[in-house]
Design an enzyme around this catalytic site. Sequence first.
Site, PDB file in Angstrom:
ATOM      1  N   ALA A  33       0.915  -0.979   0.055  1.00  0.00           N
ATOM      2  CA  ALA A  33      -0.029  -0.046   0.047  1.00  0.00           C
ATOM      3  C   ALA A  33       0.844   1.314  -0.045  1.00  0.00           C
ATOM      4  CB  ALA A  33      -0.978   0.164   1.239  1.00  0.00           C
ATOM      5  N   LYS A 105     -23.892  -6.253   0.954  1.00  0.00           N
ATOM      6  CA  LYS A 105     -24.590  -6.505  -0.563  1.00  0.00           C
ATOM      7  C   LYS A 105     -25.999  -5.926  -0.812  1.00  0.00           C
ATOM      8  CE  LYS A 105     -23.797  -9.658   1.604  1.00  0.00           C
ATOM      9  NZ  LYS A 105     -22.776 -10.497   1.960  1.00  0.00           N
ATOM     10  N   LYS A 205     -26.372 -10.012  -4.680  1.00  0.00           N
ATOM     11  CA  LYS A 205     -24.920 -10.275  -5.594  1.00  0.00           C
ATOM     12  C   LYS A 205     -24.991 -10.319  -7.038  1.00  0.00           C
ATOM     13  CE  LYS A 205     -23.382 -12.969  -1.508  1.00  0.00           C
ATOM     14  NZ  LYS A 205     -23.278 -14.075  -0.834  1.00  0.00           N
TER      15      LYS A 205
HETATM   16  N1  HSE Z   1     -24.847 -15.895   3.888  1.00  0.00           N
HETATM   17  C1  HSE Z   1     -24.004 -15.833   2.547  1.00  0.00           C
HETATM   18  C2  HSE Z   1     -23.757 -17.172   2.182  1.00  0.00           C
HETATM   19  C3  HSE Z   1     -22.590 -15.394   3.080  1.00  0.00           C
HETATM   20  O1  HSE Z   1     -24.256 -18.284   2.510  1.00  0.00           O
HETATM   21  O2  HSE Z   1     -22.983 -17.380   1.149  1.00  0.00           O
HETATM   22  C4  HSE Z   1     -22.540 -14.001   3.004  1.00  0.00           C
HETATM   23  O3  HSE Z   1     -22.831 -13.391   1.719  1.00  0.00           O
END
Ligand code: HSE
Length: 436
Positions: A33, A105, A205
Amino acid sequence: MQAIKVGLLGIGTVGSGTFNVLRRNQAEIRGRAGRGIEIAMVADLDVARAKSIVGDACEVVSDARQVIANPEIDIVIELIGGYGVAKTLVLEAIAAGKHVVTANKALLAVHGTEIFAAAHAKGVIVAFEAAVAGGIPIIKALREGLTANRIEWIAGIINGTTNFILSEMRGKGLDFATVLKEAQRLGYAEADPTFDIEGVDAAHKATIMSAIAFGIPVQFDKAHVEGITQLQAADIKYAEQLGYRIKLLGLTRRRENGIELRVHPTLIPANRLIANVEGAMNAVVVQGDAVGTTLYYGKGAGSEPTASAVIADLVDITRLHTADPEHRVPHLAFRPDAISDTPILPMDQVLTSFYLRLRVADEAGVLSRITTILADNDISIDAVLQRESAEGEKQTDLIILTHETVEGRMNKALALMQALPTVLAPIVRLRKEELA
Ligand code: HSE
């Protein structure tokens, strides 16, 4: 040079991982960094527990606003989660001129447009590598590594809880409810697993990846979200007999008339690498016009894997925060004036192939009536499997795989097939993707 000062909001699993990895790897991180990165202040409602993690290394307070108000702090890490107080605090941190790192997210998929606009106006960075697929650097790959490409599609196993459940259902032949209980006992599923098992987490996501890949705003409200709660062990078994595995996929694809954005259980050929991603692991396949197919695999959750992504963002900000904001990597890969209004397609316009399971009377003419309905609706059959009826049994399972068709057309055919008196139970309909 003095270390850059970071304030941490929420020191749970990921926060403590971030604190520990930053301390353990400080020499390497400083070397990369250009200066040290120091968590100077932590805010957590449970002050005693926070102190037990950080010791005397930094100040611990219960009020997040004290962190935001601290003029020494350059970067605020938000690890509170959810759309409520987290949104208020992120916007306040931006207004105070702090750069923000978040793993949230849900917040970005729903309120990303407002948050990125606020950050752009203020000239600060909002970094979110940890928000998608935990430790896998998929945001970096999409936004920078693949920047030469016209992205064609992305398909991801981006929820570890559901992938663990599906792996167990297939491996042990168990039903969903039994495996969910076991997953909760082992700590693989939350006490309230709704967001995971209903596909909401994966859709958050997928929404973020879709925006970055195609240069569109984040539009969670337009995503099709379907979880795994209705999935039956019988369909996992039949899919396997036909050479497929069932995975909860987050899919986004560019079509001529718009963009598909959907999360649902999906049959994929068992010989694809992504079909063999088992347990709580995550994987994302990205198809670009220049690079072809690329695959990213790793841990999508957990303390240090997610901390790995949070710290990557801290290093990026440390390197870039003095750069002219116009010369930084745009939040959503495309500059705000290049974001397009290409529509997200409604599901009845989505192009996909299907797996159908029909419980039918085992008598002459049943198959032909069903195939006639499919043919009349211009739906082409790829394969048919009829389970041998047990002796004396008057009904059987008929499994049909189709070629690609528009979903609206399949819905019309399904209604006609369901109305046949020889179709004895609700038809099971799953989508199938060849990912070729
Ligand atoms: N709960 C999520 C999963 C992890 O089971 O992949 C965090 O996004």
